[in-house]
Design a protein around this motif. Structure first.
Motif, PDB file in Angstrom:
ATOM      1  N   ARG A 171       0.842  -1.209   0.000  1.00 13.95           N
ATOM      2  CA  ARG A 171       0.000   0.000   0.000  1.00 13.95           C
ATOM      3  C   ARG A 171       0.871   1.251   0.000  1.00 13.95           C
ATOM      4  O   ARG A 171       0.583   2.226  -0.675  1.00 13.95           O
ATOM      5  N   LYS A 172       1.960   1.199   0.757  1.00 16.02           N
ATOM      6  CA  LYS A 172       2.891   2.339   0.818  1.00 16.02           C
ATOM      7  C   LYS A 172       3.564   2.531  -0.544  1.00 16.02           C
ATOM      8  O   LYS A 172       3.688   3.651  -1.029  1.00 16.02           O
ATOM      9  N   ILE A 173       4.006   1.440  -1.145  1.00 16.67           N
ATOM     10  CA  ILE A 173       4.682   1.539  -2.441  1.00 16.67           C
ATOM     11  C   ILE A 173       3.726   2.137  -3.467  1.00 16.67           C
ATOM     12  O   ILE A 173       4.088   3.018  -4.244  1.00 16.67           O
ATOM     13  N   ALA A 174       2.481   1.683  -3.445  1.00 14.18           N
ATOM     14  CA  ALA A 174       1.486   2.190  -4.395  1.00 14.18           C
ATOM     15  C   ALA A 174       1.355   3.713  -4.281  1.00 14.18           C
ATOM     16  O   ALA A 174       1.161   4.407  -5.264  1.00 14.18           O
ATOM     17  N   CYS A 175       1.496   4.222  -3.067  1.00 11.59           N
ATOM     18  CA  CYS A 175       1.364   5.672  -2.842  1.00 11.59           C
ATOM     19  C   CYS A 175       2.703   6.401  -3.030  1.00 11.59           C
ATOM     20  O   CYS A 175       2.758   7.629  -2.893  1.00 11.59           O
ATOM     21  N   GLY A 176       3.765   5.674  -3.258  1.00  9.25           N
ATOM     22  CA  GLY A 176       5.083   6.304  -3.365  1.00  9.25           C
ATOM     23  C   GLY A 176       5.585   6.794  -2.017  1.00  9.25           C
ATOM     24  O   GLY A 176       6.418   7.696  -1.937  1.00  9.25           O
ATOM     25  N   ASP A 177       5.067   6.217  -0.965  1.00  6.36           N
ATOM     26  CA  ASP A 177       5.408   6.663   0.389  1.00  6.36           C
ATOM     27  C   ASP A 177       6.524   5.775   0.947  1.00  6.36           C
ATOM     28  O   ASP A 177       6.349   4.570   1.129  1.00  6.36           O
ATOM     29  N   ARG A 178       7.649   6.426   1.230  1.00 14.28           N
ATOM     30  CA  ARG A 178       8.801   5.627   1.659  1.00 14.28           C
ATOM     31  C   ARG A 178       8.850   5.413   3.174  1.00 14.28           C
ATOM     32  O   ARG A 178       9.754   4.750   3.686  1.00 14.28           O
ATOM     33  N   ALA A 179       7.878   5.961   3.881  1.00 18.06           N
ATOM     34  CA  ALA A 179       7.831   5.723   5.331  1.00 18.06           C
ATOM     35  C   ALA A 179       7.231   4.339   5.561  1.00 18.06           C
ATOM     36  O   ALA A 179       6.047   4.183   5.878  1.00 18.06           O
ATOM     37  N   LEU A 180       8.044   3.316   5.400  1.00 15.23           N
ATOM     38  CA  LEU A 180       7.521   1.941   5.373  1.00 15.23           C
ATOM     39  C   LEU A 180       7.328   1.317   6.747  1.00 15.23           C
ATOM     40  O   LEU A 180       6.746   0.237   6.855  1.00 15.23           O
ATOM     41  N   GLY A 181       7.815   1.976   7.772  1.00 11.74           N
ATOM     42  CA  GLY A 181       7.717   1.373   9.113  1.00 11.74           C
ATOM     43  C   GLY A 181       8.672   0.190   9.222  1.00 11.74           C
ATOM     44  O   GLY A 181       9.650   0.085   8.477  1.00 11.74           O
ATOM     45  N   ASP A 182       8.320  -0.720  10.126  1.00 14.18           N
ATOM     46  CA  ASP A 182       9.208  -1.857  10.396  1.00 14.18           C
ATOM     47  C   ASP A 182       9.136  -2.882   9.256  1.00 14.18           C
ATOM     48  O   ASP A 182       8.088  -3.497   9.028  1.00 14.18           O
ATOM     49  N   ILE A 183      10.276  -3.050   8.547  1.00 12.73           N
ATOM     50  CA  ILE A 183      10.261  -4.067   7.482  1.00 12.73           C
ATOM     51  C   ILE A 183      11.312  -5.150   7.772  1.00 12.73           C
ATOM     52  O   ILE A 183      11.785  -5.842   6.879  1.00 12.73           O
ATOM     53  N   SER A 184      11.628  -5.275   9.055  1.00 11.20           N
ATOM     54  CA  SER A 184      12.675  -6.233   9.425  1.00 11.20           C
ATOM     55  C   SER A 184      12.258  -7.687   9.170  1.00 11.20           C
ATOM     56  O   SER A 184      13.100  -8.556   9.044  1.00 11.20           O
ATOM     57  N   THR A 185      10.950  -7.935   9.065  1.00 15.51           N
ATOM     58  CA  THR A 185      10.521  -9.325   8.841  1.00 15.51           C
ATOM     59  C   THR A 185      10.523  -9.702   7.356  1.00 15.51           C
ATOM     60  O   THR A 185      10.213 -10.833   6.998  1.00 15.51           O
ATOM     61  N   LEU A 186      10.849  -8.734   6.501  1.00 18.89           N
ATOM     62  CA  LEU A 186      10.875  -9.029   5.060  1.00 18.89           C
ATOM     63  C   LEU A 186      11.968 -10.027   4.708  1.00 18.89           C
ATOM     64  O   LEU A 186      13.113  -9.896   5.158  1.00 18.89           O
ATOM     65  N   ALA A 187      11.623 -11.005   3.861  1.00 22.16           N
ATOM     66  CA  ALA A 187      12.619 -12.000   3.470  1.00 22.16           C
ATOM     67  C   ALA A 187      13.678 -11.364   2.560  1.00 22.16           C
ATOM     68  O   ALA A 187      14.861 -11.668   2.660  1.00 22.16           O
ATOM     69  N   ASP A 188      13.244 -10.481   1.669  1.00 24.18           N
ATOM     70  CA  ASP A 188      14.181  -9.876   0.720  1.00 24.18           C
ATOM     71  C   ASP A 188      13.824  -8.404   0.562  1.00 24.18           C
ATOM     72  O   ASP A 188      12.854  -8.058  -0.126  1.00 24.18           O
ATOM     73  N   SER A 189      14.603  -7.535   1.190  1.00 19.44           N
ATOM     74  CA  SER A 189      14.228  -6.121   1.189  1.00 19.44           C
ATOM     75  C   SER A 189      14.557  -5.431  -0.141  1.00 19.44           C
ATOM     76  O   SER A 189      14.049  -4.341  -0.409  1.00 19.44           O
TER      77      SER A 189
END
Ligand code: PRX
Length: 708
Positions: A676-694
């Motif tokens: 949803r953030k990417i769709a809006c072009g919003d780079r304030a992604l919050g915690d993405i530490s659980t992502l397998a591949d950032s």
């Protein structure tokens, strides 16, 4: 266009105009509070009293109202007027005709094109309904059978609905914008052996070949083991042979033009000249199979004009109406006769403060719940005159709504925020040039109305005289559950305000605890039943129990989040599941994803909601192609076509982007929050530490379409 929000703070109160109080059904907040307390503290007595206004063939033999909302205590159930018998079409038609309202206009029909118009009185409507009930009987239908109705907004739509109800046949209306696949899916689920449709319809300047879609749907049903589907087809697009032969009518409606030739000295004029301009005339281009296809007008000419109602048990099914499910499989929401009847009628009466001389207009299509409750049942149960509008707000010009308001001197007007927003952009001049002095109350439904749209609606449409009732409800609730009452509730733009009678809302936190302080935010739930609440999901009571009562036992879960302010007013914050509210229509992201995945080049798809200035929300799809397939303009067109074919044009995503990879947790769950953030072009992604591949995230930002 002038800005309205400057200087007008959210939370500003708009008080009911004092003159409304004099004749109102619920005058003032003290009356509301007293009636509300009675309704939630003594629901059985409250609703039994309301039920007295209706006709019951036989009285209740058991409890007047009881329910269980707690799976731990047994099956979820609601019972209203246990053992009583009644008929909703009798209450909506015969009851009024018997009281001398036979000559009152029940519906005014305003077609897609200028000049396409007509009226039908209560007596005429009763006759047409009775005839069509007889046609349904001739098609072999009996109490409890299901019929699919796939019609445009012509008078045959309410007639078909009421004709089913008259003989206890369960109607399943499918909105005319759904594709053949969606129609077939709903017909299969409901085991509908009859489909009522039309030869076609113009929506604005777009022609929709309903008969062709109906044929495709019937063929799909056949392929899935369904026995033959009998199709009853309204001739809407061309001259009606019966009308042409005798120059008058077969006694039918103005709604499809049959009666246009009557009483104006133009009896011999074929209806097509009056109905569709030459430009809009279409001959039926699809096949006709005498074995299964019946023309509506031919069949009604063969049957008796009277039909005794079938007396229905209070809890017998009345209709199914499908709504999107978060798993992607639509749910057949089941409503029953008596509770729905009493609730649709009372909400209509109080929320629009119905008066006998009203000209009431709800712009919704009867293919959605708003049309069921507030185009068809609620108004007719009150003996009201309502408008059935076939067109769209912007055709032929964007002043069509206000033109119709002026033409019929509409007093109560009910529409969706998306329509208001789409008209705001044309400026207020197109509103102001039409006389709106007849308007008394305005309504809003389907999604949260943003304060800017609310204030524009209030100022320019309602001339600051008309309260706006922002009604929160759902297909499942049958009628309004949170809503202002126009002569009682002080309004706050953007808030659906307070509960309707019998409705006891609560706000729960993540752990399912009720938040007691007024000022809070959480899950919106209801603690007790009201007569109009859904009774089941057709054919799947377990799914119903899990979905609506499983998350928080003891409560009906709406699926919406809300805030409650210090005055106890409710503010809907939106869905908390994977549903998207596009132009007031709930869509399931899972359903769109499964349509996208059907494209042979697609390996994976994820669809998220995205803000849209007119629609409120729209959908944005991320698509991963299989090796050897490219994502280009043609792919986008093919993908959009897939969604159009599988669901319908209204579900086509506004944005589709190439996604070589999707952001997933290590356990493989797609992180939709990040999408949803990417769709809006919003780079304030919050915690993405659980992502397998950032790295995936950066690639997706780069591939974002420039117009998103
Ligand atoms: O999210 C809420 C939104 O529409 C959903 C129900 O959709 P549906 O069953 O299609 O019925 C629409 C017409 C009643 C709700 O869960 N919704 C509906 N009305 C409002 C609303 N959200 C905010 N304010 C409203 N007035």
């Amino acid at each position: 266009m002038s800005s309205l929000v400057d200087g007008e703070l959210p939370g500003t109160l708009f008080h009911p105009p004092p003159h409304l109080e004099r004749t109102a059904h619920v005058p003032g907040m003290d009356t509301y509070r007293r009636m509300y307390a009675e309704s939630v503290e003594h629901p059985e007595a409250f609703w039994a009293n309301i039920a007295q206004e209706f006709f019951w063939k036989t009285p209740a033999t058991g409890p007047l109202f009881n329910w269980n909302f707690d799976v731990r205590k047994g099956p979820i159930a609601t019972n209203f007027m246990t053992g009583a018998t009644t008929n909703i079409s009798y209450n909506a038609l015969d009851r009024h005709v018997a009281c001398g309202l036979g000559d009152k206009t029940a519906f005014i029909w305003e077609g897609n094109n200028h000049g396409d118009e007509g009226k039908i009185t209560y007596s005429q409507l009763l006759e047409e309904v009775s005839k069509f009930s007889n046609v349904l009987k001739a098609a072999g239908l009996e109490k409890g059978d299901r019929v699919a109705i796939y019609l445009p907004m012509i008078l045959e739509l309410p007639i078909a609905i009421l004709a089913c109800a008259r003989i206890g046949v369960v109607h399943s209306v499918v909105f005319g914008g759904f594709s053949a696949d969606s129609l077939a899916e709903r017909m299969l689920d409901g085991k509908c052996s009859v489909l009522v449709t039309a030869d076609g319809v113009w929506r604005g300047d777009k022609f929709i070949d309903l008969k062709k879609i109906a044929d495709e749907a019937a063929a799909k049903c056949l392929a899935h083991g369904h026995k033959t589907t009998r199709k009853i087809v309204v001739k809407h697009m061309g001259p009606c042979p019966v009308t042409q032969q005798n120059g008058t009518t077969n006694g039918v409606l103005n709604g499809n033009g049959h009666d246009h030739a009557k009483g104006d000295g133009r009896g011999k004029v074929p209806r097509v000249d009056r109905y569709c301009s030459k430009k809009h005339h279409k001959e039926l281009i699809t096949q006709w199979d005498d074995q299964v296809d019946w023309w509506w007008h031919e069949e009604v000419a063969k049957v008796e004009a009277t039909c005794p109602p079938v007396w229905m048990d209070s809890e017998d099914p009345l209709f199914l109406l499908y709504t999107s499910g978060s798993t992607g499989k639509p749910k057949g929401i089941l409503h029953t006769v008596a509770g729905y009847m009493v609730y649709a009628a009372l909400t209509f009466k109080c929320v629009f403060d119905y008066q006998d001389d009203d000209v009431y207009w709800c712009t919704a299509d009867a293919g959605w719940i708003t049309g069921h409750s507030y185009v068809v049942y609620g108004p007719l149960l009150n003996g009201a005159t309502g408008i059935v509008f076939e067109g769209i707000p912007t055709y032929p010009q964007p002043d069509r709504f206000w033109e119709v308001v002026e033409k019929y001197r509409v007093t109560k007007f009910y529409t969706a925020p998306t329509a208001i927003r789409s008209l705001m952009k044309f400026g207020e001049e197109i509103v102001l040039k039409h006389d709106r002095s007849s308007l008394k109350i305005l309504g809003s439904v389907g999604e949260p109305i943003n304060p800017e749209a609310w204030l524009w609606y209030h100022k320019y449409v309602g001339e600051e005289r008309c309260p706006i009732v922002d009604t929160f409800w759902q297909t499942e609730t049958g009628g309004h559950v949170l809503t202002p009452l126009p002569a009682a509730t002080p309004l706050k733009p953007g808030s659906a305000t307070l509960p309707f009678f019998g409705v006891l809302p609560a706000v729960l936190d993540e752990d399912g605890h009720e938040i007691s302080q007024p000022d809070c935010e959480g899950y919106l739930v209801f603690k007790q039943a009201w007569p109009g609440v859904m009774r089941s999901i057709y054919g799947d009571h377990k799914r119903y129990e899990n979905l609506y009562f499983g998350k928080f036992p003891g409560y009906y879960t709406t699926g919406d989040g809300c805030k409650r302010d210090k005055d106890g007013y409710y503010w809907i914050t939106g869905r908390i599941d994977d549903m998207v509210n596009v132009s007031g229509h709930l869509l399931s992201t899972a359903e769109i994803e499964s349509a996208l995945i059907e494209h042979p080049g697609v390996s994976e798809a994820a669809v998220v909601s995205h803000p849209h200035p007119i629609k409120g929300e729209c959908t944005y799809g991320f698509v991963t192609m299989k090796v050897g397939h490219v994502f280009n303009k043609q792919t986008v067109s093919e993908l959009k076509l897939k969604v159009r074919e599988k669901i319908g044009a209204f579900a086509v995503p506004d944005f589709l982007q190439d996604a070589p990879g999707l952001p997933k947790t290590r356990s493989g769950k797609i992180m939709r929050r990040v999408l949803r953030k990417i769709a809006c072009g919003d780079r304030a992604l919050g915690d993405i530490s659980t992502l397998a591949d950032s790295d995936v995230v950066e690639t997706l930002f780069k591939l974002r379409p420039s117009n998103a």
